[in-house]
Design a protein around this motif. Sequence first.
Motif, mmCIF file in Angstrom:
data_model
loop_
_atom_site.group_PDB
_atom_site.id
_atom_site.type_symbol
_atom_site.label_atom_id
_atom_site.label_comp_id
_atom_site.label_asym_id
_atom_site.label_seq_id
_atom_site.Cartn_x
_atom_site.Cartn_y
_atom_site.Cartn_z
ATOM 1 N N ASP A 163 0.816 -1.200 0.000
ATOM 2 C CA ASP A 163 0.000 0.000 0.000
ATOM 3 C C ASP A 163 0.866 1.274 0.000
ATOM 4 O O ASP A 163 0.670 2.189 -0.799
ATOM 5 N N ARG A 164 1.811 1.308 0.905
ATOM 6 C CA ARG A 164 2.677 2.499 1.032
ATOM 7 C C ARG A 164 3.547 2.688 -0.211
ATOM 8 O O ARG A 164 3.723 3.794 -0.686
ATOM 9 N N VAL A 165 4.096 1.576 -0.717
ATOM 10 C CA VAL A 165 4.977 1.665 -1.883
ATOM 11 C C VAL A 165 4.187 2.160 -3.092
ATOM 12 O O VAL A 165 4.645 3.033 -3.832
ATOM 13 N N LYS A 166 2.951 1.649 -3.255
ATOM 14 C CA LYS A 166 2.126 2.070 -4.394
ATOM 15 C C LYS A 166 1.842 3.567 -4.340
ATOM 16 O O LYS A 166 1.943 4.268 -5.345
ATOM 17 N N LYS B 193 3.043 9.123 -6.564
ATOM 18 C CA LYS B 193 3.569 10.483 -6.396
ATOM 19 C C LYS B 193 4.801 10.672 -7.271
ATOM 20 O O LYS B 193 4.959 11.690 -7.936
ATOM 21 N N LEU B 194 5.681 9.672 -7.236
ATOM 22 C CA LEU B 194 6.930 9.745 -8.002
ATOM 23 C C LEU B 194 6.639 9.864 -9.496
ATOM 24 O O LEU B 194 7.231 10.679 -10.198
ATOM 25 N N THR C 116 7.519 13.100 -11.835
ATOM 26 C CA THR C 116 8.495 12.903 -12.909
ATOM 27 C C THR C 116 7.885 13.269 -14.263
ATOM 28 O O THR C 116 8.535 13.883 -15.098
ATOM 29 N N LYS C 117 6.612 12.926 -14.458
ATOM 30 C CA LYS C 117 5.918 13.287 -15.696
ATOM 31 C C LYS C 117 5.938 14.796 -15.875
ATOM 32 O O LYS C 117 6.220 15.309 -16.956
ATOM 33 N N GLU C 118 5.601 15.470 -14.782
ATOM 34 C CA GLU C 118 5.539 16.929 -14.824
ATOM 35 C C GLU C 118 6.906 17.511 -15.184
ATOM 36 O O GLU C 118 7.022 18.382 -16.047
#
Lengths: 246, 342
Positions: free
Chosen positions: B316-319, B324-325, B329-331
């Motif tokens: 859950d936390r990793v997902k 967010k990452l 990164t897309k932005e």
Amino acid sequence: MFKARLADPKILKYSIDAVSNMIDEAGVSVTKDGLRLKAMDPAHVALVDLELKKEAFDEFEVEEPLVLGIDLERLNTILKRAGTDQILIQLDSENNVLKIRFKNSSTRTFDLPLIEVSEEELKVPNLDFPSQIEIPPKILSESIKDAEIVSDHVTLMVDEENLFISAKGDLGNVEVKVPKDEAKSFEVSKSCRSMFSLEYLKDMIKASDIADSVKIYLGDNIPVRMDFTTENARLSFLLAPRIESE
Amino acid sequence: MGVQLAELVNAKEIDFQALSGKKIAIDAMNSLYQFLSIIRQPDGTPLMDSQGRITSHLSGLFYRNVNLIEFGIKPVYVFDGKPPKLKGAVVEERSELRDEAQRKWLEAVSKGRLEEARIFAQQSSRFTEEMIEDSKKLLKYMGVPVVQAPSEGEAQAAYMAAKGEVWATGSQDYDSLLFGSPRLAKNLTISGRRKIPRKQAYIEIKPELISLEETLRELELTRAQLVDLSILIGTDYNPKGVEGIGPKKAYALIKEFGDLKTIVREKKIDINFDIDEIRELFLNPEVTDEYKINWELPNKDKTIEFLCTERDFSLDRVKKALDKLENKTKEVKSQSSLEKWF
């Protein structure tokens, strides 16, 4: 030898405030014509060209052309303390500092140490802009502030009749329409649009408060050029677009 | 370790926001040691997966980098290559210290002295080749660039900063200043609330920035003199320095005599190291131009497989962190550079 005096500090304060967030340090050329600062931000997203003509100053004296390496962030912090005081600037070449003096009922003197900057000639992209629109700066700055409410980027678009400044976000959209008649000049050879990061634009529009007009040079997915001008000063930005992926 | 310059150097506290958009070359080993020593359970046991493999460093690398990247910071991790010959002594000494700490840790745990156990456990932190490879693998999955230094990672990071390819170096040590980095960012990956050892008190650790130019100006020294000063205090290449000389005394000596060789001659100091050899390591270290620094979108599947399936991280936390990452990164990737139009 270099010294200058500004009875009203506003033009210097606002123009440095507009650039100091994106450019950390820069070489400022001082010639008998005035001050010139040309620099690119570390990420190479924005290019700044600031020209303060000697006529913008109440006194301006320089013996021979020189380049002052300036920590812009620090200069901005100092200028923020100016209030409405008269500003005197003087180069102390012996100690390699710029003396910045605020004069009112008291005299406050700041020493700004000069830094070393590379004197490489800055490359400037060669661009053809299909559209050039000149509008009152207030219209631009208000639209940018509107866009900030909903997003971190904004789309600039023109057609034959209007300039549109719009932003889309998760929580809603905003669109500002500026009709041709409101523009000081409106030359559009074809409709075009590009998207830009508000992170840069929100600093750039700080120049609105001192400019009489802003000319926007726009194309399709190419950088935008914005020239904020007043009688004796010009602050010109070139900002790379955000390219929509996928 | 590195050279102890804290007393002489003026570090400015900064906000993470001020680093937004900046590329920072982080000394990978330095950062991994911080994670391994800080991210531990109350009795000092590091985080582990179900097979008993340590995961403190992976947890730090993952969550801390997601934080940094969310602030708009662009981290590059620079890994050590072959250490210079002179570093052998330090490596050996550290290894002995860690053995000793390991022994004391186990003893404290067996006697139930948790507070003490935690401190010794932190001092016993050590890395295996596998842990380093795991770290590189995780960074790659996250889309964070990794640079392999030919020798010292800190020297390579400083070289990239001096060339202007990154804005600053990131480390807890001051050595990158000696290697010529114009800016050093401290506390990047360890900011936040920290417990003060042996006390029921916490401090807030914030990032700090040190400018090489300002440091040299304030001290009225050249970089070569700062290197000489550091050799007097002790560096990784001559850990003991000169006996009885700390930062303040070293500074006074350099100001009085100008350089180390004159000090040694005038003060008739016996030294058991080669000044020129150490100077050379700091002023002209072995570095390379063969690297690429590109930030990519994270490989979410591979990251989840590695962290959650293999290393028992919370899915859950990793997902959540990966989402967010990916968004950030897309932005960042959608922003073009003016160079495209030159």
